[in-house]
Scaffold this active site. Structure first.
Site, PDB file in Angstrom:
ATOM      1  NE  ARG A 125      33.967  45.078  45.355  1.00  0.00           N
ATOM      2  CZ  ARG A 125      33.812  45.180  46.664  1.00  0.00           C
ATOM      3  NH1 ARG A 125      33.025  46.100  47.162  1.00  0.00           N
ATOM      4  NH2 ARG A 125      34.425  44.332  47.459  1.00  0.00           N
ATOM      5  CE  LYS A 147      37.196  43.082  22.124  1.00  0.00           C
ATOM      6  NZ  LYS A 147      37.868  42.417  20.982  1.00  0.00           N
ATOM      7  CD  GLU A 189      42.551  48.186  14.066  1.00  0.00           C
ATOM      8  OE1 GLU A 189      41.530  47.611  13.643  1.00  0.00           O
ATOM      9  OE2 GLU A 189      43.357  47.632  14.838  1.00  0.00           O
ATOM     10  CE  LYS A 231      35.201  48.597  18.288  1.00  0.00           C
ATOM     11  NZ  LYS A 231      36.532  48.746  18.810  1.00  0.00           N
ATOM     12  CD  GLU A 241      36.120  39.355  20.508  1.00  0.00           C
ATOM     13  OE1 GLU A 241      36.360  40.554  20.510  1.00  0.00           O
ATOM     14  OE2 GLU A 241      36.999  38.487  20.568  1.00  0.00           O
ATOM     15  NE  ARG A 245      33.975  44.323  20.618  1.00  0.00           N
ATOM     16  CZ  ARG A 245      33.906  45.182  21.611  1.00  0.00           C
ATOM     17  NH1 ARG A 245      32.933  45.095  22.482  1.00  0.00           N
ATOM     18  NH2 ARG A 245      34.812  46.139  21.737  1.00  0.00           N
ATOM     19  CG  ASN A 249      39.289  39.931  17.087  1.00  0.00           C
ATOM     20  OD1 ASN A 249      39.637  41.002  17.573  1.00  0.00           O
ATOM     21  ND2 ASN A 249      38.499  39.083  17.712  1.00  0.00           N
ATOM     22  CG  HIS A 252      43.396  42.595  15.194  1.00  0.00           C
ATOM     23  ND1 HIS A 252      42.842  43.163  14.075  1.00  0.00           N
ATOM     24  CD2 HIS A 252      43.603  43.619  16.066  1.00  0.00           C
ATOM     25  CE1 HIS A 252      42.706  44.467  14.259  1.00  0.00           C
ATOM     26  NE2 HIS A 252      43.162  44.769  15.465  1.00  0.00           N
ATOM     27  CG  HIS A 256      47.065  40.823  18.635  1.00  0.00           C
ATOM     28  ND1 HIS A 256      45.899  40.470  19.272  1.00  0.00           N
ATOM     29  CD2 HIS A 256      46.982  42.151  18.427  1.00  0.00           C
ATOM     30  CE1 HIS A 256      45.147  41.555  19.441  1.00  0.00           C
ATOM     31  NE2 HIS A 256      45.785  42.576  18.933  1.00  0.00           N
ATOM     32  CG  HIS A 268      47.467  47.711  16.953  1.00  0.00           C
ATOM     33  ND1 HIS A 268      47.440  46.396  17.361  1.00  0.00           N
ATOM     34  CD2 HIS A 268      46.206  48.002  16.519  1.00  0.00           C
ATOM     35  CE1 HIS A 268      46.208  45.919  17.200  1.00  0.00           C
ATOM     36  NE2 HIS A 268      45.447  46.857  16.696  1.00  0.00           N
TER      37      HIS A 268
HETATM   38  N1  GLY Z   1      39.310  46.176  18.725  1.00  0.00           N
HETATM   39  C1  GLY Z   1      38.362  45.193  18.446  1.00  0.00           C
HETATM   40  C2  GLY Z   1      37.133  45.326  19.276  1.00  0.00           C
HETATM   41  O1  GLY Z   1      36.878  46.361  19.858  1.00  0.00           O
HETATM   42  O2  GLY Z   1      36.378  44.388  19.375  1.00  0.00           O
END
Ligand code: GLY
Length: 369
Positions: A125, A147, A189, A231, A241, A245, A249, A252, A256, A268
């Site tokens: 947990r 994330k 990025e 960030k 998000e 946030r 993306n 992305h 993706h 990526h």
């Molecule tokens: N990789 C995008 C984020 O961390 O929100």
């Protein structure tokens, strides 16, 4: 009568942590590790390449210093970021009787970081973990913000949780073994975050591209620090998000889809680079971004090897169909972060993601071919 019970919780582990960035931090591990791991129980999750170069000797050093260390190594590559690897690693940890006082070290690139972070979130947990990113991509993006996820046949990062590490250790010395391709993979990025939030940093990166590709330490450190600070600002405002946030993306939604269509053979960062190209084109076709700014973005990407010709291997209809399944979407519309200017995104009703008609995607794609 209504009974109201207030539940006020402290996130575990506390969502307050440091990010250390510098040269040689790993060799000075005593300065940051012992406080994180008083019981000296450590599991290192890494991949076979990083194990050979760094993690094996690091684990030996820890063992010599009285730590009980289990090192678990996965095959490098996106194929490992799946449920079966997660289960294998968890069962190995349970078999070796590691308990809730274990500190997990995610020692590797983004795949290791995402997988190990997800294991930390669910093992007994939740246990503490430290991100030790070994690639530029992982330093700039995935090791910060908590994330964690695995891929499924239905898409990338579909199962996961946001679970913050206790510490992030970015040792620039680890980047000395990185190839030019992997430098570009990470740099994209950084360009993404600068394009959406910080014109000055985009200009700095654009004017120093050659130094960055040569891994000039001062310039590299400056770009990492700028990207990480931006960030962190975003994650502090919107950890889960709900709106801001989503800015991260940018590039992305298409990126993706390209990764999935290439069976994860495209890296990526490169997929996101192509995604930025298409999503900037959509912004321009919708009259949001000027043609001059679109062309500037296209030139910068082209100069690091992201050329629109690479899109000819893909089909626009397939991309649309995959983008429709993106987890950010709702009500059947595909959501995109659109650029308004260099360093600024388009917002409507304060929302940073905008529903886009799929005709624009097809049009953008076809105009690039
Ligand atoms: N990789 C995008 C984020 O961390 O929100």
């Amino acid at each position: 009568m209504l009974t109201k019970v207030n539940v006020s919780l402290k996130a575990r582990p506390k969502s307050k942590y440091n990010i250390l960035l510098g040269d040689g931090i790993l060799s000075n591990w005593q300065n940051w590790l012992s406080i994180q791991c008083p019981d000296k129980q450590i599991v290192i999750i890494t991949d076979k390449i990083v194990e050979n170069i760094y993690a094996h000797s690091f684990s030996k050093t820890l063992t010599k210093n009285g730590y009980n260390v289990l090192i678990l190594s996965i095959e490098p590559g996106e194929e490992s970021k799946v449920q079966s690897t997660k289960e294998y690693l968890e069962l190995e940890m349970l078999k070796a009787k590691f308990g809730r006082n274990t500190l997990l070290l995610a020692f590797g690139g983004g795949i290791v970081g995402d997988l190990a972070g997800f294991i930390a979130a669910t093992y007994m947990r939740g246990i503490r973990y430290i991100q030790i990113p070994t690639t530029l991509l992982a330093m700039i993006d995935s090791s910060v913000g908590g994330k964690t996820a695995i891929n499924t046949p239905y898409g990338k990062n579909m199962i996961g949780v946001i679970f913050q590490p206790s510490l992030v250790v970015m040792d620039l010395a680890l980047l000395s073994s990185l190839s030019k391709i992997l430098v570009i993979n990470g740099l994209i990025e950084a360009l993404k975050i600068f394009l959406t939030l910080d014109n000055k940093s985009f200009t700095y990166a654009r004017l120093n591209l050659n130094k960055l590709l040569e891994r000039e330490p001062h310039t590299l450190k400056s770009v990492i620090a700028r990207a990480v600070k931006l960030k962190v600002k975003v994650v502090k405002i919107d950890e889960f998000e709900e709106n801001l946030r989503m800015i991260l993306n940018f590039g992305h939604t298409i990126g993706h889809a390209l990764e999935k269509l290439s069976n994860y053979h495209i890296l990526h960062g490169y997929a996101v680079g192509l995604g930025i190209l298409v999503e900037a084109k959509i912004s321009q076709l919708m009259g949001i971004l000027s043609i001059e700014n679109y062309e500037l973005i296209s030139r910068v990407l082209n100069s690091i090897g992201i050329s629109k010709d690479m899109l000819s291997a893909f089909n626009a209809d397939e991309i649309v169909s995959i983008a429709k399944g993106d987890k950010k979407n709702h009500s059947g519309k595909i959501l995109f972060v659109l650029l308004k200017d260099i360093g600024e995104v388009y917002t409507k009703n304060d929302m940073v993601a905008t529903p886009v008609d799929e005709n624009y995607i097809i049009q953008a794609f076809n105009s690039l071919l």
